[in-house]
Each structure stands twice: as structure tokens, then as C-alpha cells.
Design a protein around this motif. Structure first.
Motif, PDB file in Angstrom:
ATOM      1  N   GLU A 148      73.807 -30.945  11.704  1.00 55.94           N
ATOM      2  CA  GLU A 148      75.116 -31.620  11.514  1.00 55.94           C
ATOM      3  C   GLU A 148      74.969 -33.207  12.745  1.00 55.94           C
ATOM      4  O   GLU A 148      74.264 -33.408  13.427  1.00 55.94           O
ATOM      5  N   ALA A 149      76.104 -33.843  12.498  1.00 53.93           N
ATOM      6  CA  ALA A 149      76.101 -35.232  13.035  1.00 53.93           C
ATOM      7  C   ALA A 149      76.401 -34.584  14.152  1.00 53.93           C
ATOM      8  O   ALA A 149      76.405 -36.254  14.725  1.00 53.93           O
ATOM      9  N   GLN A 174      65.981 -32.489  15.685  1.00 58.24           N
ATOM     10  CA  GLN A 174      66.347 -34.276  15.614  1.00 58.24           C
ATOM     11  C   GLN A 174      67.541 -34.740  16.536  1.00 58.24           C
ATOM     12  O   GLN A 174      67.766 -34.758  15.440  1.00 58.24           O
ATOM     13  N   ARG A 175      67.550 -34.720  18.002  1.00 56.58           N
ATOM     14  CA  ARG A 175      68.711 -34.546  18.607  1.00 56.58           C
ATOM     15  C   ARG A 175      68.151 -35.583  19.137  1.00 56.58           C
ATOM     16  O   ARG A 175      67.555 -36.400  19.305  1.00 56.58           O
ATOM     17  N   LEU A 232      81.428 -35.525   4.687  1.00 51.13           N
ATOM     18  CA  LEU A 232      80.581 -36.544   4.012  1.00 51.13           C
ATOM     19  C   LEU A 232      79.607 -36.310   5.032  1.00 51.13           C
ATOM     20  O   LEU A 232      78.368 -36.549   4.579  1.00 51.13           O
ATOM     21  N   TRP A 233      80.343 -37.246   6.252  1.00 46.33           N
ATOM     22  CA  TRP A 233      78.599 -37.206   7.187  1.00 46.33           C
ATOM     23  C   TRP A 233      78.214 -36.000   6.980  1.00 46.33           C
ATOM     24  O   TRP A 233      77.020 -36.077   7.536  1.00 46.33           O
ATOM     25  N   ASN A 234      78.604 -34.994   7.518  1.00 42.62           N
ATOM     26  CA  ASN A 234      77.995 -33.852   7.123  1.00 42.62           C
ATOM     27  C   ASN A 234      77.274 -33.103   6.471  1.00 42.62           C
ATOM     28  O   ASN A 234      75.578 -32.938   6.428  1.00 42.62           O
ATOM     29  N   LEU A 235      77.291 -33.573   5.194  1.00 43.22           N
ATOM     30  CA  LEU A 235      77.180 -33.217   3.840  1.00 43.22           C
ATOM     31  C   LEU A 235      75.018 -34.015   3.781  1.00 43.22           C
ATOM     32  O   LEU A 235      75.136 -33.207   3.503  1.00 43.22           O
ATOM     33  N   TRP A 293      79.820 -41.860  18.104  1.00 43.55           N
ATOM     34  CA  TRP A 293      79.505 -43.197  17.562  1.00 43.55           C
ATOM     35  C   TRP A 293      80.709 -42.196  16.123  1.00 43.55           C
ATOM     36  O   TRP A 293      81.588 -43.578  16.537  1.00 43.55           O
ATOM     37  N   LEU A 294      80.523 -41.536  15.401  1.00 41.86           N
ATOM     38  CA  LEU A 294      81.335 -41.552  14.016  1.00 41.86           C
ATOM     39  C   LEU A 294      83.495 -41.436  14.720  1.00 41.86           C
ATOM     40  O   LEU A 294      83.934 -42.058  14.102  1.00 41.86           O
TER      41      LEU A 294
END
Length: 443
Positions: free
Chosen positions: A178-179, A387-388, A166-169, A152-153
Motif C-alpha cells: 500500500e501507499a 518495496q518500502r 485510486l492511489w492504493n488501487l 507524501w500523499l
């Protein structure tokens, strides 16, 4: 006669359910297989330090966990920021931050993101665009769970720089992955609930007490004061039916209960629940597991003034000052929290010492010239489920087809990620179902 409820599992979800059921006037027995309570959130002693098995934090939006602490009288054991501020150590050795203003959501993050030094200005604009689109997603839409957050990102203009800085942080810390591996539904829930929908939701709370003193022992004390029976070293091998009640088989003993809360990890729940509960080993096995590893370092002298910090482009993800919490009287105790830690799960301690001492010396210049007195590693191999995408359909609802048998645990269908807040919410819901069922049966 007062109805008897057995709560199988003395972790956070089980303790929450037991406290609420005891307050409802029911006779409660907590059965924990291990020699301690606390489940995945516990403390232990090592070389004079009180060590938590992992660095657990909460946000202001974690309202049910805070309500549990109020019930137990330990709410003051958490320091919550007045305003969200996340210090971040960059690969260049600089300190930047993500922070909010006092404005309304989502504008509360605009100024902080505009100044975020870990990203160049053009990439900050990319983040603004994706955040605006993220606010339009409904985390409860089951279709979202079939897609990855990373995909999506990418469709919304995010590049490798915005992922790293940012997003993975946030995704790694909140979802233990990870995202690119995360469920879009869970990611949307995290970012909307914590960062985008309410201005103060992401204010960070850090315990100033060990978990043992924050909720484990207080919950045990709370239950004993209400005549609950709290038993450790009491594994339940099988849950059977005995007419309208339940027959629990323990080692050398059988226990009768009018209702049962099963608050154990998914594989154990599938093993002990009757087949009619619909909790197959294949189903819960599909949830998988993701590890969290913690690196603990004690220095002779303080090496940083930061209570905590995240990092970008470093094997060190988060650093927490644990000096006062652990009871250290001199020097400084830092804990490095590593989520999605598959890389470090089987790495020898000697190799980790070489990597992380050098990296702390690079990130915190005083650490490079200060001797350390202790270095050790703790590993939680099954800290959370993975959490996939696709996990929403595997997470069971708390109610089962067996009347009086309910499930609790952060792995159940709470609508939240696998966190302390999710565990408490599941325990609350399980107690509510049991109490309602017993009242209905009495009527």
C-alpha cells in the motif's frame, strides 16, 4: 576458444541474459536449481487446466519485456489495449472505470478522472492536485527513497477516500504494498512512467498464452537452437575463482567459466557469491519479502463479460478471465489476484472459499446463482521484495568488484519495481556487462 559464460538461474532475468549472450556468439550454460525454468513466472497443470502461478500483466511502457517476446517470436501472445481502460467494480455494485483519451499527457487522463465514479467530485480535484505535484518529482533522486509515498500523499491533501479508490488501487498492484508502506521514489517512478509522462504508457497488456508458452519454453528453444546448454536440477553451491576464470561447485561436479551471471533470488546470491562480491546476507536480507496470493474459481457457466476488472472496497483486488488461456472448454475460469497479501498467506482454503465466493457473488450477480466446479489457491510467499523506503541503497548494482561476475534479477538496482520488466532489464544489462568485459579482455 569461444569464451564460456555460466548463467546461474533460469528465471526471466537469467533467460534474458542467456539469450543475449548466445546471440553474441558466446558459449552459454544455464544452471537452474529447480526441475523447471521460469523462476517466479511459470505455469503448471491442474485438473486439465494450464495455470500460471500468478496473473502477470504488462503495460505498453514495458518495452524490454516486449522486445524479449519479439526476440522469441511470441509478441502476438499478448493483447495490449489500444487505449488504457481499467474497469472497476465498486462496493455499491456499480461498474465505473479509469480511462484515457487520445490527447497528450497528462491531459489524456483528465476526462476519465473527472468521470471516475468511485470518487466524489471534490476528491477527484484532490487527485488532480497531487498528480500535478507528482509530475515534478525525480524518481532518480535518492532522497525520495527515504520517504513513504503515503506520507507524501498526506502532505498533498489526499484523504482515505482517494487512497482507497485510486492511489492504493495502483500502488498495491504495481509495488505489492500500500501507499503508506511504499518507497516514494518507486511510486513516483510508477506513476510518472506509466500514467503521467506519456499518453499510451499505461495501456494494459494481458497474456493470451500461459507464461510457459509465452516466454519459458520459447526461451529454452531459442537457447538450444544456439547450442546453449540448459540444465535443470543443477544447483550451484559455490562460486570460486580459478585464476582469471571461475570455478563453480555443483553437486558432484565442478564447472569452469570465463564469466558468470548470477540471476537467482537475493539470499541465494549472497550464499553462493564470493565474499569479494560484497553481497552480504545482512544487506540482501534487509530487502525482505512480500507475498502474492491467487484465488482460482471455475464456474459452470460464464458469470462476467469483463476480461479483467479491479475492485474498490473489496477483499477481491483484481479479477481476470482465464478461460481461454487455461484451455477450459466450458464454463468460466476466474483468477483473483491479491497483492500485498499478508492477510491471506496462511488463511485456510476453506475460509478463503467462504469469503471469496460470497464476494464474487456480490460483485458479479451471475456468480451468486452459478455453481462452481473448482476452487483452489496458489501462494507465492516471496513474490517480490518489500518495496518500502530505504530499499534503494540495499539493491546492488549489476557489476560487482569481481571482474566477470555480474548480478541479474528484478531485485537489483534496475530503477524499476520488482516486476517482469525489471527482471528483463536486469538480464539485458548483465549480458551487456559480460559481453563488454569479454571483448575488453580479448583486446
Amino acid at each position: 576458444m569461444t569464451p564460456h559464460v555460466a548463467v546461474i538461474g533460469g528465471g526471466l532475468s537469467g533467460l534474458t541474459a542467456a539469450c543475449e549472450l548466445a546471440d553474441a556468439g558466446l558459449r552459454v550454460t544455464v544452471l537452474e536449481s529447480r526441475g523447471r525454468l521460469g523462476g517466479a513466472t511459470f505455469s503448471f497443470q491442474r485438473d486439465g487446466l494450464t495455470v500460471d502461478n500468478g496473473q502477470h500483466v504488462l503495460l505498453r511502457c514495458c518495452t524490454e519485456y516486449q522486445a524479449l517476446l519479439r526476440r522469441l517470436g511470441t509478441e502476438d501472445g499478448v493483447d495490449i489495449q489500444r487505449r488504457f481502460r481499467m474497469p472497476i467494480l465498486t462496493a455499491a455494485g456499480e461498474v465505473t472505470e479509469l480511462a484515457r483519451t487520445g490527447g497528450p499527457a497528462p491531459l489524456h487522463l483528465a476526462a476519465g478522472l473527472a468521470r471516475y465514479g468511485a470518487l466524489p467530485p471534490l476528491d477527484r480535484l484532490r487527485v488532480f492536485r497531487a498528480a500535478a505535484a507528482l509530475r515534478l518529482l525525480d524518481p532518480a533522486d535518492p532522497r525520495l527513497d527515504e520517504h513513504s509515498f503515503g506520507d507524501w500523499l498526506a502532505r498533498h491533501g489526499q484523504n482515505e477516500a482517494t487512497l482507497r479508490a485510486l492511489w492504493n488501487l495502483i500502488s498495491v498492484a504495481a509495488l505489492n504494498c500500500e501507499a503508506g508502506e511504499a518507497s516514494l521514489a518507486l511510486a513516483a517512478m510508477v506513476f510518472r512512467t506509466a500514467l503521467l509522462d506519456t499518453a499510451d504508457a499505461a495501456d494494459i497488456g494481458v497474456p493470451r498464452l500461459p507464461l510457459e508458452e509465452l516466454h519459458v519454453r520459447p526461451a529454452e528453444k531459442y537457447l538450444l537452437a544456439r547450442d546453449a546448454d540448459v540444465r535443470t536440477n543443477s544447483p550451484v553451491r559455490e562460486i570460486g575463482r580459478d585464476g582469471e576464470a571461475f570455478d563453480l561447485r555443483l553437486d558432484g561436479e565442478r564447472l569452469r567459466a570465463d564469466a558468470v551471471v548470477v540471476a537467482v533470488p537475493p539470499e541465494a546470491a549472497a550464499r553462493i557469491c564470493p565474499a569479494e562480491a560484497g553481497l552480504s546476507a545482512e544487506r540482501v536480507g534487509g530487502l525482505g519479502a512480500a507475498p502474492i496470493v491467487n484465488v482460482h474459481v471455475v464456474y459452470e457457466r460464464p458469470v462476467t463479460d469483463l476480461p479483467f476488472a479491479a475492485t474498490v472496497d473489496s477483499p477481491v483486488q483484481w479479477i481476470f478471465d482465464r478461460t481461454d488461456v487455461a484451455g477450459l472448454s466450458g464454463g468460466q475460469y476466474l483468477a483473483i489476484s491479491l497483492s500485498a497479501a499478508h492477510t491471506w498467506l496462511h488463511t485456510p482454503v476453506s475460509a478463503m472459499r467462504e469469503v471469496f465466493l460470497a464476494e464474487l457473488g456480490r460483485l458479479l450477480p451471475r456468480a451468486a446463482t452459478t455453481p462452481h466446479t473448482r476452487f483452489f489457491v496458489t501462494r507465492e510467499r516471496r513474490a517480490t521484495f518489500r518495496q518500502r523506503p530505504g530499499t534503494a541503497r540495499l539493491r546492488p548494482r549489476p557489476e560487482t568488484p569481481v571482474p566477470g561476475l555480474v548480478l541479474a534479477g528484478s531485485w537489483t538496482a534496475t530503477g524499476w519495481p520488482d516486476t517482469m520488466e525489471g527482471a528483463v532489464r536486469s538480464g539485458h544489462r548483465a549480458a551487456e556487462l559480460v559481453a563488454t568485459g569479454i571483448r575488453g579482455g580479448a583486446a
